[in-house]
Design an enzyme around this catalytic site. Sequence first.
Site, mmCIF file in Angstrom:
data_model
loop_
_atom_site.group_PDB
_atom_site.id
_atom_site.type_symbol
_atom_site.label_atom_id
_atom_site.label_comp_id
_atom_site.label_asym_id
_atom_site.label_seq_id
_atom_site.Cartn_x
_atom_site.Cartn_y
_atom_site.Cartn_z
ATOM 1 N N CYS A 121 -4.875 2.634 -3.668
ATOM 2 C CA CYS A 121 -3.662 3.101 -2.982
ATOM 3 C C CYS A 121 -2.511 2.120 -3.143
ATOM 4 O O CYS A 121 -1.686 1.956 -2.234
ATOM 5 C CB CYS A 121 -3.903 3.366 -1.501
ATOM 6 N N HIS A 159 0.871 -1.185 0.000
ATOM 7 C CA HIS A 159 0.000 0.000 0.000
ATOM 8 C C HIS A 159 0.904 1.231 0.000
ATOM 9 O O HIS A 159 2.025 1.181 0.517
ATOM 10 C CB HIS A 159 -0.835 -0.066 1.278
ATOM 11 N N LYS A 211 -10.406 -0.617 10.333
ATOM 12 C CA LYS A 211 -10.594 -1.793 9.470
ATOM 13 C C LYS A 211 -10.862 -3.033 10.305
ATOM 14 O O LYS A 211 -11.144 -4.102 9.768
ATOM 15 C CB LYS A 211 -9.340 -2.024 8.616
ATOM 16 N N GLN A 263 -4.716 -5.109 6.607
ATOM 17 C CA GLN A 263 -5.733 -6.002 6.038
ATOM 18 C C GLN A 263 -5.798 -7.329 6.789
ATOM 19 O O GLN A 263 -6.855 -7.963 6.835
ATOM 20 C CB GLN A 263 -5.430 -6.277 4.553
HETATM 21 C C1 PLP Z 1 -2.353 -2.816 3.510
HETATM 22 C C2 PLP Z 1 -2.680 -1.440 4.020
HETATM 23 N N1 PLP Z 1 -1.721 -0.709 4.597
HETATM 24 C C3 PLP Z 1 -1.959 0.518 5.080
HETATM 25 C C4 PLP Z 1 -3.203 1.098 4.993
HETATM 26 C C5 PLP Z 1 -3.420 2.468 5.533
HETATM 27 O O1 PLP Z 1 -4.285 2.436 6.606
HETATM 28 P P1 PLP Z 1 -4.893 3.776 7.219
HETATM 29 O O2 PLP Z 1 -5.417 4.576 6.070
HETATM 30 O O3 PLP Z 1 -5.955 3.300 8.132
HETATM 31 O O4 PLP Z 1 -3.779 4.464 7.954
HETATM 32 C C6 PLP Z 1 -4.228 0.376 4.387
HETATM 33 C C7 PLP Z 1 -5.568 0.991 4.228
HETATM 34 O O5 PLP Z 1 -6.086 1.148 3.146
HETATM 35 C C8 PLP Z 1 -3.963 -0.921 3.891
HETATM 36 O O6 PLP Z 1 -4.926 -1.634 3.302
#
Ligand code: PLP
Lengths: 154, 416
Positions: free
Chosen positions: B373, B132, B235, B212
Site C-alpha cells: 500500500c 501509505h 496494529k 506503524q
Molecule cells: C503507515 C500506515 N498508515 C495507514 C495505514 C492504514 O491503516 P488501517 O488500514 O488500519 O486504516 C497503515 C496500515 O497498513 C499504515 O501502515
Amino acid sequence: MDLRDLYQDIILDHGQRPRNFRVQEHPSHVAQGHNPLCGDRITVYLTLEGERIADVSFQGRGCAISQASASLMTEILKGKTLAEAETLFRGFHAKVTGGDAPAAPEALADEMERLEPLSGVKAYPARVKCATLAWHAFEAALKSGSAGATVKTE
Amino acid sequence: MTPVTPVRPRQGGALDPRAIRRDFPIFERNPGLVFLDSGASAQKPAAVIDGVAEYYRSDYANVHRGVYRLSARSTELYEAARETARRFLNAREAAEIVFVRGGTEGINLVANSWGATFLKPGDEVLITELEHHANIVPWQLLRDRIGFALKVAPIDATGGLDLAAFEARLGPRTRLVAVTHQANATGAVLPVEAIARLAHARGAKVLVDGCQAAPRLPVDVQAIDCDFYVFSGHKTYGPTGIGVLYGRKALLDAMPPWQGGGDMILDVTFEKTTFQDPPARFEAGTPDISGAIGLGIALDYVEALGRDAILEHEEALTSYGVDRLSRLAGVRLVGAGQRRLGILSFQVDDIHPHDLATILDRHKVAVRAGHHCAQPLIDKLGLGATTRASLGIYNDESDIDALAEAVTAAQRMFKR
Ligand SMILES: Cc1ncc(COP(=O)(O)O)c(C=O)c1O
C-alpha cells in the site's frame, strides 16, 4: 502438498527463461494485465490472420508462476483458431481453480497436457490470479483490438 | 468488568518474547508459526480476546443513551478506554481523543472536516514519498474537490526523508503537513518533532500517521507538538475496526461534524440541529464500543510491558535482522534512511517476492509480499515489489533465524 508440485522444473524453466518474451511492433491486438495485489504487469501482443493466431507474445515482469503461465500460453496458442483458444482457456481455468470444464476435444489433448504443470496452483488460492493473469490479458486483447486495454485480476 | 486474563505487570525489565508468546493464543493454536507480519496487523493477547467477550457477557448495553445502570456501566467502560488512549498518547485531555475505525478513517476525518473547511484553492498540502496510500488518497480526493496543490517531499539516497528538500517545499501557502511517523513499506522512522517545528514556523498544521509507530515507539503528542495523530487499534495488539484520532482541542472545537446521526447532536429540529462538543461531535451513531474497550485493554497490556522496553526490543531485533539478512548472498535490504525500526523490507535476486512468500509460508514463516500500500514509494525505489518482514513484541531471534533459513531454502529451490 509439496512445494515442488507448484514449482516444477518446467515452471522454473519457463519462469526464468520465458518464451516469446518480446514486443510486437504492429500487433492487431494488445492488452495489459495488472495484478494490483502485487503490482505485476504484463502486456500481451497478438497478431491475428482471420480466425487464426499468427503470433502471440508478451512482455512484463511478475512472479515465476505468472511468467511461466504467460510463456506456456504463448507457445500453445500460436497457430490456434480463436475457437480453440477459447476452449483451451476454459480448460486451463478449470485446471487451476479445480473447477469443471467440458472435456477438451481430442485434437487439443496435447496442449491441455502441456498446461498440466500449472495445475499445482489450485492448492494455493492466493496464487491462482498469478496463473490466470496472462490469459485474462489475452482475452482482453481480443476484445479491445489494437487500441489496448488493461484488465485487472480483481 | 472482571478481567478474565489479568495483565501481568512486567514493568522495568527487558522484554521476554517467549513469555509474551504465551499470552497470545494464536501461537498455541498454530504450532511453529513464525509470524512476521505485525506491520499489516498484530496478533491479540488473550487479555484482549477474553476482555471483549467478558464485556459482551457482563456489561453490554449501548452507550450514552440509557438511564439504566447497565448502559451507564457500558458508557463508563467506553470512556475509560478513551482515557487510556489519552494516556497512551500523552494528550492533554480525553476530549482530544476521537474513536474512529482505524488510521484510514482518522485521516479521512481530518480531510473531510478540517480540510474541507479550512483548505482553499491555491493552498498547499505537503506529504512525503514515504506515505501509505491512506495518507495520499484522501488528500487527492479533497484536492480534486477544492483545488489546492498536493506537494510531495522526496526521500534521499538512503531511503530516509530528505529534510532539506522537505523544508524547501514548505511555503507561505502550506496549510497542512501530513507525514507518516514510520514508513510501513521500509521501516524508516521520520523526525516528526523537527518536521512539526519547521511546519509550525510557517504556520502550517501537522498531521502524523502513527499506524506503524504507535505499537513500537513511546508516543507523546505534546512533545512531538503535532496537531493531529492517528493510529489503528489492530496494529497495536487490539481489535480490528477501532482506531484513534488525536486532535488538538482548539482545532477539534473549530471543526464541523463529518458524519451526522445520533450521539453527535445537542438539539435537533427539522429546521436546525446543534452539535455536541468534541469528541462526541465526531462519533455519530453507535460506536464500536467493544472495539474501544478491547483497544483500552491492548494499550494497558503494551504499557505494562513498558514502551521503552518495547522500543529497545524492536531496535535490538531490527539490528539482528539487518545483520542476519545482509550476510545472505543475493539478499538486498531496501534502504530505510538513518533509522529503521521493526520492519525489514528486502529483495532476493532472481526470486519474485510472491514466489518467496509462498515458499516462506510452507516453512510457516508469514511475511508480506507486494507494494505494501505504498506504491509510489516502491515505484520511486524502482522495485515493483518487495518482501517485508515486520516485527512485534512476541518475535525473537529464532524468528529471524527461521526467516533466513527459509530464504536460503527458497534460493536453493530456485537455483538451477
Ligand atoms: C503507515 C500506515 N498508515 C495507514 C495505514 C492504514 O491503516 P488501517 O488500514 O488500519 O486504516 C497503515 C496500515 O497498513 C499504515 O501502515
